[in-house]
Design a protein around this motif. Structure first.
Motif, short mmCIF file in Angstrom:
data_model
loop_
_atom_site.label_atom_id
_atom_site.label_comp_id
_atom_site.label_asym_id
_atom_site.label_seq_id
_atom_site.Cartn_x
_atom_site.Cartn_y
_atom_site.Cartn_z
N ARG A 104 0.83 -1.21 0.00
CA ARG A 104 0.00 0.00 0.00
C ARG A 104 0.86 1.25 0.00
O ARG A 104 0.51 2.26 -0.63
N SER A 105 1.99 1.23 0.70
CA SER A 105 2.85 2.42 0.72
C SER A 105 3.46 2.67 -0.65
O SER A 105 3.58 3.83 -1.08
N ARG A 106 3.85 1.62 -1.35
CA ARG A 106 4.40 1.80 -2.70
C ARG A 106 3.33 2.33 -3.64
O ARG A 106 3.59 3.18 -4.49
N LEU A 107 2.10 1.83 -3.49
CA LEU A 107 0.99 2.34 -4.30
C LEU A 107 0.74 3.82 -4.01
O LEU A 107 0.56 4.62 -4.93
N THR A 108 0.74 4.18 -2.75
CA THR A 108 0.50 5.57 -2.37
C THR A 108 1.53 6.49 -3.03
O THR A 108 1.19 7.55 -3.57
N TYR A 109 2.79 6.07 -3.03
CA TYR A 109 3.84 6.86 -3.68
C TYR A 109 3.56 7.00 -5.18
O TYR A 109 3.64 8.10 -5.74
N ALA A 110 3.23 5.89 -5.85
CA ALA A 110 2.97 5.91 -7.29
C ALA A 110 1.74 6.76 -7.62
O ALA A 110 1.77 7.56 -8.56
N VAL A 111 0.68 6.60 -6.85
CA VAL A 111 -0.54 7.37 -7.10
C VAL A 111 -0.29 8.86 -6.89
O VAL A 111 -0.80 9.69 -7.64
N THR A 112 0.51 9.21 -5.89
CA THR A 112 0.84 10.62 -5.66
C THR A 112 1.51 11.20 -6.90
O THR A 112 1.18 12.31 -7.35
N ARG A 113 2.43 10.46 -7.48
CA ARG A 113 3.12 10.92 -8.70
C ARG A 113 2.14 11.02 -9.87
O ARG A 113 2.12 12.01 -10.61
N LEU A 114 1.31 9.99 -10.06
CA LEU A 114 0.35 10.01 -11.15
C LEU A 114 -0.70 11.10 -10.96
O LEU A 114 -1.18 11.70 -11.93
N GLU A 115 -1.03 11.38 -9.72
CA GLU A 115 -1.98 12.45 -9.40
C GLU A 115 -1.36 13.81 -9.75
O GLU A 115 -2.02 14.69 -10.32
N LYS A 116 -0.09 13.97 -9.42
CA LYS A 116 0.62 15.22 -9.73
C LYS A 116 0.66 15.45 -11.25
O LYS A 116 0.58 16.59 -11.72
#
Length: 186
Positions: free
Chosen positions: A70-82
């Motif tokens: 979940r932490s790796r996903l959160t990091y990836a989603v934050t980047r994709l969201e940006k």
């Protein structure tokens, strides 16, 4: 406990598998970086969202589909969201959860990138296999997934599969408890 060393045949199969997966991941990453400026993981997240109803999944379900913590996903989603490819939304009925939604811009990037991705996968894998080998590849891969996910044994504990692992105090936090279906996509 006595070590069950690999036989010569098992060692050759293991090394061939490792070499193939490393080379395949490199080929896919190079194509996706060139065509979309993103690694395979990010593309897979977009693809998983594109297949979901309303192009939306709970973060915990997306972590499971992506087979990552979940932490790796959160990091990836934050980047994709940006980058404007994903939008995150709070869950109205569970304050500990949130949703990831594929934006129209994210869908456009996916649609633009998919033909090159499929061609890379076809050229690297399926152009070299017979129909019988494709069936065996699916059978073998599915057996490994079932074993690692614990489908043939009682439900795995929280640290046995990536999407149920808790983050260490230094690596950030996940998106909360919960899980969904176990299918994957790339």
């Amino acid at each position: 406990m006595k070590t069950r060393w690999l036989t010569g045949k098992e060692q050759r199969a293991w090394r061939a598998y490792i070499a193939a997966t490393h080379l395949l991941e490199d080929a896919i990453d190079r194509q996706l970086q060139q065509d979309a400026g993103m690694p395979h993981l990010y593309y897979s997240i977009l693809a998983n969202l594109s297949e979901a109803p309303e192009r939306k999944l709970r973060m915990t379900d997306l972590a499971e589909k992506s087979k990552i913590t979940r932490s790796r996903l959160t990091y990836a989603v934050t980047r994709l969201e940006k980058d404007g490819l994903i939008r995150r939304e709070d869950c109205q009925w569970d304050k500990r959860s949130s949703f990831a939604t594929l934006t129209d811009e994210g869908m456009a990037v996916l649609e633009r990138t998919a033909p090159g991705h499929v061609e890379t996968v076809r050229a690297a894998v399926f152009d070299h296999l017979s129909e019988e080998q494709v069936e065996r590849l699916e059978e073998i891969s599915s057996a490994i997934v079932r074993a690692l996910e614990g489908a043939e044994t009682p439900r795995p504990t929280s640290d046995e599969v990536p999407w149920r692992r808790r983050s260490s105090p230094c690596s950030g936090s996940g998106s909360g408890p919960g899980s969904g279906s176990a299918s994957g996509s790339s």
